[in-house]
Design an enzyme around this catalytic site. Structure first.
Site, mmCIF file in Angstrom:
data_model
loop_
_atom_site.group_PDB
_atom_site.id
_atom_site.type_symbol
_atom_site.label_atom_id
_atom_site.label_comp_id
_atom_site.label_asym_id
_atom_site.label_seq_id
_atom_site.Cartn_x
_atom_site.Cartn_y
_atom_site.Cartn_z
ATOM 1 N N ASP A 106 0.689 -1.432 -0.051
ATOM 2 C CA ASP A 106 0.091 0.064 -0.106
ATOM 3 C C ASP A 106 0.843 1.201 0.184
ATOM 4 O OD1 ASP A 106 0.955 -0.269 2.591
ATOM 5 O OD2 ASP A 106 -0.815 0.554 3.748
ATOM 6 N N GLU A 107 2.030 1.086 -0.332
ATOM 7 C CA GLU A 107 3.056 2.495 -0.170
ATOM 8 C C GLU A 107 3.865 2.445 -1.429
ATOM 9 O OE1 GLU A 107 4.862 3.043 3.396
ATOM 10 O OE2 GLU A 107 3.738 2.406 4.590
HETATM 11 MG MG LIG Z 1 -1.235 2.570 4.593
#
Ligand SMILES: [Mg+2]
Length: 410
Positions: A106-107
């Protein structure tokens, strides 16, 4: 030459947000994604805004969370779905630059220095991407914009959800330096505790500290953090797909004392497999081949490898193979061990289930959940926050050996 323009984009409550895309009604109630929802020792991996309002925190146990909010709705994680969303989100980033480096599911970091003529300045690109991911994927993101990766990451954490934070070079003393050292990349709990003893509490304290003192306190990490705090991080953002160029991921360790017992060997291999698996998962890769290099006390080394029944990114599977190889080729005493996984593939869809008996699958699923939980804890609290219990009492020199960066990726 002008400053680079780096974005760090972080999906807000990623697992929970994806679940809400599938079941929008979950957004209306306090909800958390957690490992092992049946058992009370399961851990909260992500929570939605409503759950956050009850003070529910990532990494606490279900039991703790339920005490704060008895009606909390628990949802088990679906890693394959999160991986699919992650790919779609990174594909949006790739519309703005070919320099997209995922840090975890998620990054990602983006270098948009060369994209500004086409798409506007860093903040404009950040705001555009934020809107597109919200509208096209249904997930909100927070974006940090800065002149290096470390401060961009600080920015994405500074304000959320769905926000853009800009740290220009001239903002650093007023905006960045007052932040606590714990907000800086790679400062885990134990490093923070060490720094605190020397009265270093903020990033500014760290920036003003004597480099030699930091190296004395934290070794190589001290040197790195000194650079980070002073805004000297100049590491490049990799190009999307560069991870496919990685041929193998390995980690080796010379132990403080020689490994003699089977227990010692298992512990040493466990730590190495953990770090290799963590890095594979971070790169979205799995490997077919496990290789062990064993160096004895005369520094004579043997290398042996084996092919697994399926490509893996799980420490537990690597450990079994590495253990078998090591015991079969065991010298009287072992000075150093290296574990390397190769035959890498980024095809993580489907588990090649046909090779496996049905009854093995739930177990595999549980292992995967467990190891992903460990990833999240380590990303958040530093590598040493989770380690095999036995490493605490051993005198093998296994301690703060955090697998940082891509040092031994070849
Ligand atoms: Mg996150």
């Amino acid at each position: 030459m002008g400053d680079r323009v780096i974005l760090h984009i972080d999906c807000n409550s990623f697992y929970a947000s994806v679940e809400q895309v599938f079941r929008p009604e979950l957004a209306e109630v306090p909800m958390a994604v957690c490992g092992d929802p049946e058992g009370r020792h399961g851990i909260i991996l992500a929570k939605n805004e409503k759950a956050k309002a009850y003070g529910i925190a990532t990494a606490e146990t279900i039991w703790q969370a339920k005490r704060k909010c008895p009606e909390l709705v628990l949802v088990p994680p679906r890693m394959d779905e999160y991986r699919r969303f992650s790919r779609r989100i990174n594909a949006i980033y790739a519309d703005y630059t070919d320099m997209v480096e995922p840090f975890s599911l998620d990054e990602s970091w983006l270098d948009v220095t060369g994209s500004q003529q086409l798409f506007g300045d860093g903040k404009t690109i950040a705001d555009t991407i934020r809107r597109r991911v919200r509208e096209e994927i249904g997930v909100t993101v927070s974006v940090g914009v800065s002149f290096n990766k470390v401060f961009a990451k600080l920015g994405s954490d500074y304000k959320k959800p769905d926000a853009t934070t800009v740290f220009l070079r001239e903002d650093v003393p007023q905006k960045v330096w007052p932040l606590p050292v714990t907000s800086l990349l790679f400062v885990g709990r134990s490093a923070a505790a060490t720094l605190e003893k020397s009265h270093i509490y903020t990033i500014g304290d760290l920036a003003r500290a004597d480099r030699e003192l930091l190296v004395r306190l934290l070794g190589k990490l001290g040197d790195t953090l000194c650079d980070y705090a002073r805004g000297l991080d100049d590491s490049p953002v990799a190009k999307l797909g560069d991870s496919r160029e990685i041929k193998s991921v390995g980690n080796g360790m010379t132990f403080r004392r020689d490994l003699a017992s089977e227990e010692d060997i298992r512990l040493g291999l466990h730590v190495l497999c953990d770090s290799v698996a963590h890095r594979l998962r971070r790169s979205g890769l799995r490997g077919w081949t496990v290789q062990v290099t064993i160096k004895d006390t005369n520094l004579k080394s043997i290398t042996r490898q084996t092919t697994l029944p399926r490509a893996t990114d799980l420490s537990s599977e690597m450990l079994e193979a590495a253990m078998a190889l090591t015991l079969a080729n065991r010298p009287a005493a072992i000075r150093m061990l290296t574990v390397t996984v190769s035959g890498l593939t980024d095809d993580t869809t489907g588990e090649q289930t046909s090779l496996f008996a049905e009854e093995q699958l739930p177990d595999l699923d549980n292992r995967r959940r467990l190891e992903h939980t460990l990833d999240r804890l380590r990303d958040r609290y530093g590598w040493s926050s989770v380690r095999p219990g036995a490493t605490l009492q051993n005198n093998l020199g296994i301690d703060e050996s955090a697998p940082r960066g891509a040092d031994d990726e070849t």
